[in-house]
Write an enzyme that holds these catalytic residues in place. Structure first.
Site, short mmCIF file in Angstrom:
data_model
loop_
_atom_site.label_atom_id
_atom_site.label_comp_id
_atom_site.label_asym_id
_atom_site.label_seq_id
_atom_site.Cartn_x
_atom_site.Cartn_y
_atom_site.Cartn_z
CG ASP A 353 -2.05 -0.78 1.12
OD1 ASP A 353 -2.17 -2.01 1.10
OD2 ASP A 353 -3.14 -0.16 1.03
CD1 TRP A 392 -0.59 9.32 2.72
CD2 TRP A 392 -1.31 9.39 0.79
NE1 TRP A 392 0.14 10.21 2.05
CE2 TRP A 392 -0.28 10.29 0.87
CE3 TRP A 392 -2.08 9.09 -0.58
CZ2 TRP A 392 0.26 10.88 -0.36
CZ3 TRP A 392 -1.25 9.65 -1.52
CH2 TRP A 392 -0.63 10.59 -1.49
CG ASP A 393 -4.58 1.14 4.02
OD1 ASP A 393 -5.32 0.86 3.01
OD2 ASP A 393 -4.33 0.50 5.08
CE1 TYR A 394 -5.94 8.89 4.31
CE2 TYR A 394 -5.08 9.97 2.67
CZ TYR A 394 -5.38 9.83 3.84
OH TYR A 394 -4.73 10.77 4.93
CG ASP A 395 -8.22 0.70 1.46
OD1 ASP A 395 -8.69 1.38 2.55
OD2 ASP A 395 -7.77 -0.63 1.72
#
Lengths: 731, 127
Positions: A353, A392-395
Site C-alpha cells: 500500500d 496512504w491506505d485511503y482505500d
C-alpha cells in the site's frame, strides 16, 4: 481526466531505480526486489534446491491443500458466459417490515420506513432477546475477531452469518435458532479479521415456489467459497456450483489460507453474483490478484472476470496461469444497480500500500476508485478515482449509496461515495461524472522515496461538507499533563507533516491524517429518501508512519503471511507490514503516546453528521461516543462525558425519526433524534458494537438489532451476542 | 543560607517532597522542551521546565522564593494556555489541570518555607 498521466513515467522511473538498486539488495532472499511477478521458471520457484533462507513462493506453485477449502476439483478454465435471466429480487422493493439486504435495499440506503419507535418512546427500549452466535476466540487463540455482522430479515426469518461464516436463521421475535449451516471455516483462514458483514437473500428464477432452494441464502466466506443454502431449511443448494459451493481460489495461483478472503456480502445484479475479496495488506507486492468476478446466481457457473492487468481477457486464466498478481483489491461491500446493469466496485490499493513505484498504469487508473463494471461482461463502463497514486491506505471501505439526487431538472441517478478521507463524492451513476463539483487541488510532492513521485494534484469534493477537521497543528496535541502533551508535540515536530497528502518518507516518520481508519471506514452512510437527510459517522484518527529499509524491516521481523516463519500478529493489514518484493517495509501505528495509549491529538476522535442533500448544508454535527470505556493505559474512566471516540460501523435512519448507531468504543448502541441530533437513548452492549444495526417489524412489533461482536483493532471487548431491542408491550 | 536544609518535622519532609517533585516534573519539560524549541515548536515548555526546576531547587534550599517562582510560572501558564486554545475545555485540560493541582501543594508549602527561612535567619543572627 488528467489523473493518471504521471503513471507511465512513474512506472518507468521505478523500474530504472529498481534495476539500479538491485545490485545492493540485502542478502536475504526474502528481501530481493522483484520488479515483475515471478515467472514460471523463476529462480524462487519451489522445486529448486531448498534453502535455509525463505524465498518468496512462485505464484505458479500449486495451491497447498487447504487453500481450496471446498476441496472442489478445478476443472478446465471457464469461458465468459451470461447469467441465467433473473426474476426481480425482494431487495429491490423491500416489504415494509423487512430488511432484506445488508444496506436494507439494493440502493443501500440503510433507511427503514418503520415508525413505531419514535423520539418520544425510544427511551423505553428494552432487550427482546440476546442470541449467541458461538463464534469467538477459543482459549489460546490470538483475538482476530470483529464480527461486523448485520442480520437481514425477510418474512419469518432473521438471517445472519457468524464471524466464522456459519449461517443461521432465527425467529425474529424470540431469537430461537431455526437452523444453522456450519461452514467449517478454520482459524488459519482468518485474514486480518474474522468478519462476515451479511448474507444475501436470493429468489431463484428456475426453481419454482415450494421447491427446495426457491429462496436461498448466499454468503462469501473467509476461506474463499460461495455457499448457497435453502432459506427454509439451511440445506446446501445442490444445483449451485459443486453441491452448493463454489471454490473462489480457482485461478488465483499460489496462496496461503488467510491471504485472500471475503468479508462482505456479494451483490447479485441481474442474476450475476459479483465477487470481490480482501487481499491482506502490506504483505508483498506480488500478492494474489484483486480480480473481480461474476458467477451465475442460479448455477454458480463462472461468468466473467475483471482483471486489471489482463483487461481484455474476461475468462478464467489458462491452465497453469493465474489472475494478475498485486492488483488493487476491493474489500468493501459493492452496490449493484439492476436498472443500469452495473456494479459499483469500491477499490483499494495495489498490493504494498505505501509504495507505488511498481504499479502498472492500468492499476494507477483504478485504485482507490469507484469502478462501474458492466455485469454482463465484466468490462468497466466508467471509473472515478478518489485518490491518485494512493500511498496512504485511503482505500474505499464503505458501500456507496444510490440516491435520486435532487437536481434542478428533476432527480438524477446518483451514487454517494463515502471515503476514508472524509470527502464525500456524489457521482452520476450513468457516466461517473461528478454531480457536485470536484476540484483537483495541488498536493505535496516532496519525498525521499526515490523513483516514486507523487501526483501533483488530488481530488476534493468541494460541493459536500467535509467529514473531517482542519489539518493538525502542534497545539492540537493532547495529553493528561504538560509532560505527555509535550511528548506528543515533540512527536508531531519530529514527523513530516504537510497535510492530508504528506508523501511517505524514509528518513523520518510522517503523519497520515485523517488516517486509514479516518472518515468513513467500512461503516457506510444512511439516507432518508423522503427527507433527503444523509447520516454519516466518521473518525478523526491520525496515524504515525515510516517507511523502513529492507534491512530494518528484516531486523523488525516483518515477514509476509506466506513466509513459513510468519506468526499471526507479525504484520497484518492495519499495522507494520513487510511489503516484500519492494525496497521498503512499513511501520504504522496510531498517532498516540505509546506509554499512556492515549491519542496524541485532542478529542474528538469520532463524529456524527446529518447533511441535507437538498442544500448540502450540515443540519447537525457532534462528537459521537463517550469516554466511559476508554482512558489512559486502557483503564476505563466510567465518565459519561461525550468525548467522541473512534467508531466502526454504520448508521440506520428510520421513518420514525430515529437514528441508530453503535460503532463507538464506549460499547454502546446510541439513538439520536434525526431532526435535532439529540441523543435520546443508549444502552451498554455486552461487547463492542462495531457493526451496523438494523431494524425490522415482526407480528406488529418493531425491533432493533445490533451485533455486539467487538473489534480487535478497536480494542473493544469481543462477544458473540446479537442484541435485539423492542418497546415494552404496554407502550 | 547556602546548602540544603535538613527537614525535621513532617511538614518539612512534605515540603521537601514537593520540591523534589517539581524537579522531577521539570526535567522532562526542560529536556523535551529544548528539543521542541530547536525543532521550531513552542518555547513554553523549555522555559516552564527551567522555572519549575529552579523553583524546586530553591525550595530544597529552604527558600520561599522557590514556591513563588513556581506560582509565577503557573500564573503565566494561564494566559499562554488561553492564547493557544481559548476556552476549549479539552484543550485546557492538559495545560492547566496538573499544574494547578501542584500549585495547591506549593501554596501549602509557603508557611513551612517561611518558618524555615525565619529559623535559618534567627540561627544566623545568633551565630
Amino acid at each position: 481526466m488528467p489523473r493518471t498521466d504521471l503513471s507511465a513515467a512513474t512506472a518507468l522511473c521505478g523500474l530504472v531505480l529498481l534495476s539500479a538498486t538491485a545490485g545492493i539488495a540485502p542478502a536475504r532472499a526474502q528481501s530481493a526486489y522483484k520488479e515483475a511477478p515471478p515467472g514460471p521458471g523463476d529462480a524462487d520457484a519451489p522445486g529448486k534446491k531448498p534453502s535455509d533462507k525463505f524465498a518468496g513462493p512462485s505464484p505458479f506453485a500449486p495451491q497447498a491443500p487447504g487453500v481450496n477449502a471446498a476441496n472442489i476439483p478445478d476443472g478446465p478454465p471457464a469461458e465468459p458466459g451470461e447469467a441465467t435471466p433473473a426474476v426481480e429480487q425482494i431487495s429491490s422493493h423491500p416489504a415494509h417490515d423487512d430488511w432484506p439486504a445488508y444496506g436494507r435495499d439494493t440502493d443501500a440506503t440503510r433507511f427503514s420506513p418503520l415508525e413505531q419507535i419514535t423520539p418520544r418512546n425510544v427511551g423505553q427500549l428494552t432487550r427482546a432477546f440476546i442470541y449467541h452466535t458461538g463464534s469467538k476466540p477459543a482459549p489460546g487463540q490470538v483475538n482476530k475477531w470483529a464480527a461486523e455482522s448485520t442480520p437481514i430479515k425477510v418474512g419469518d426469518g432473521l438471517y445472519m452469518c457468524t464471524a466464522m461464516n456459519d449461517i443461521v436463521k432465527l425467529d425474529p421475535a424470540t431469537g430461537k435458532e431455526i437452523w444453522r449451516h456450519e461452514a467449517g471455516v478454520k482459524y488459519a483462514s482468518i485474514p486480518y479479521t474474522a468478519a462476515c458483514k451479511a448474507v444475501v437473500y436470493y429468489t431463484s428464477s428456475t426453481v419454482s415456489e415450494g421447491e427446495p432452494c426457491h429462496n436461498r441464502i448466499l454468503e462469501g466466506t473467509l476461506d474463499m467459497r460461495l455457499i448457497e443454502v435453502d432459506a427454509d431449511t439451511g440445506k446446501l443448494c445442490e444445483g449451485f456450483g459443486d453441491h452448493g459451493q463454489v471454490n473462489l481460489m480457482k485461478g488465483m495461483g499460489e496462496s496461503v489460507p488467510g491471504f485472500v478472503s471475503m468479508t462482505a456480502p456479494p451483490p447479485i445484479v441481474n442474476g450475476a453474483i459479483v465477487v470481490n475479496h480482501e487481499v491482506l495488506d502490506g504483505q508483498r507486492r506480488w500478492a494474489p490478484s484483486g480480480v473481480i468476478r461474476g458467477y451465475d446466481a442460479e448455477t454458480g457457473k463462472f461468468l466473467w472476470a475483471w482483471d486489471v492487468n489482463r483487461p481484455d481477457q474476461h475468462g478464467e486464466p489458462a491452465e497453469g496461469q493465474h489472475y494478475s498478481r498485486g492488483t488493487p483489491n476491493s474489500w468493501a461491500t459493492m452496490t449493484g444497480d439492476n436498472a443500469l446493469g452495473l456494479v459499483y466496485v469500491p477499490t483499494g490499493n495495489s498490493a504494498a500500500d505505501y509504495y507505488s513505484a511498481m504499479r502498472s498504469p492500468e492499476e494507477n487508473k483504478v485504485s482507490s476508485a469507484i469502478v462501474a463494471l458492466d455485469v454482463k461482461t465484466g468490462s468497466p463502463r466508467w471509473v472515478f478515482q478518489t485518490v491518485h497514486k494512493d500511498v496512504w491506505d485511503y482505500d474505499i471501505g464503505s458501500q456507496p449509496t444510490m440516491i435520486d439526487f435532487p437536481g434542478q431538472d428533476g432527480p438524477v441517478p446518483a451514487l454517494v461515495v463515502p471515503t476514508k478521507r472524509g470527502q464525500t463524492f456524489v457521482l452520476d451513476r450513468r457516466d461517473g461524472k461528478p454531480i457536485l463539483p470536484v476540484e483537483e487541488r495541488p498536493a505535496p510532492v516532496e519525498t525521499d522515496v526515490e523513483g516514486d513521485p507523487r501526483s501533483p494534484t488530488q481530488p476534493w469534493s468541494v460541493g459536500m461538507p467535509r467529514l473531517g477537521l482542519p489539518d493538525l497543528k502542534e497545539s492540537d496535541m493532547w495529553g493528561m499533563s504538560p509532560i505527555d502533551q509535550l511528548f506528543c508535540r515533540l512527536q508531531f515536530r519530529r514527523a513530516k507533516y504537510e497535510g492530508e497528502f504528506t508523501a511517505p518518507s524514509v528518513d523520518r516518520p510522517w503523519i497520515e491524517y485523517p488516517g486509514y481508519n479516518g472518515g468513513s471506514d467500512w461503516g457506510s452512510m444512511a439516507y432518508d429518501p423522503k427527507t433527503g437527510v444523509l447520516i454519516a459517522n466518521w473518525n478523526v484518527t491520525p496515524m504515525y508512519d515510516q517507511l523502513v529499509t529492507r534491512k530494518k524491516a528484516d531486523a523488525l521481523g516483518l515477514m509476509p503471511i506466506d513466509d513459513p516463519n510468519f506468526k499471526p500478529g507479525g504484520g497484518g493489514a492495519e499495522g507494520n507490514g513487510a511489503m516484500a518484493d519492494t525496497p521498503y517495509g512499513i511501520v504504522v501505528s496510531p498517532f498516540w503516546n505509546q506509554y499512556t495509549h492515549m491519542m496524541c491529538n485532542k478529542p474528538p476522535y469520532g463524529m456524527i453528521t446529518a447533511i441535507d442533500m437538498h442544500t448540502r448544508k450540515v443540519l447537525w454535527q457532534h462528537p459521537l461516543g463517550s469516554a466511559r470505556a476508554n482512558g489512559p493505559w486502557g483503564v476505563p474512566t466510567y465518565l459519561p462525558v461525550t468525548i467522541g471516540t473512534p467508531n466502526n460501523g454504520g448508521p440506520v435512519i428510520t421513518a420514525g425519526g430515529v437514528v441508530f448507531v453503535g460503532a463507538t468504543t464506549d460499547n454502546m448502541l446510541h439513538a439520536f433524534d434525526a431532526k435535532s441530533g439529540k441523543e435520546l437513548w443508549n444502552d451498554v452492549l455486552p461487547g463492542g458494537g462495531q457493526a451496523t444495526p438494523m431494524t425490522y417489524e415482526y407480528k406488529g412489533k418493531q425491533y432493533v438489532a445490533i451485533m455486539a461482536g467487538g473489534h480487535h483493532f478497536m480494542m473493544t471487548p469481543v462477544s458473540d451476542a446479537l442484541v435485539v431491542y423492542t418497546l415494552p408491550d404496554n407502550k | 543560607m547556602a546548602g540544603l536544609y535538613r527537614p525535621r518535622r513532617a511538614s518539612e519532609w512534605a515540603t521537601c517532597a514537593v520540591a523534589v517533585l517539581l524537579i522531577l516534573l521539570g526535567l522532562p519539560l526542560l529536556i523535551m522542551g529544548a528539543e521542541l524549541a530547536l525543532l521550531g515548536g513552542s518555547l513554553y515548555y523549555v522555559v516552564a521546565g527551567a522555572a519549575i526546576i529552579a523553583g524546586g531547587i530553591l525550595m530544597l534550599m529552604g527558600s520561599v522564593a522557590g514556591a513563588f517562582l513556581y506560582l509565577l510560572a503557573w500564573l503565566l501558564t494561564w494566559p499562554w494556555a488561553l492564547w493557544e486554545v481559548g476556552f476549549d475545555g479539552w484543550g485546557l485540560l492538559p495545560r492547566v489541570l496538573g499544574p494547578t493541582l501542584i500549585a495547591v501543594l506549593v501554596v501549602l508549602t509557603i508557611p513551612v518555607l517561611r518558618r524555615l527561612q525565619k529559623t535559618s535567619l534567627a540561627q544566623r543572627g545568633i551565630a
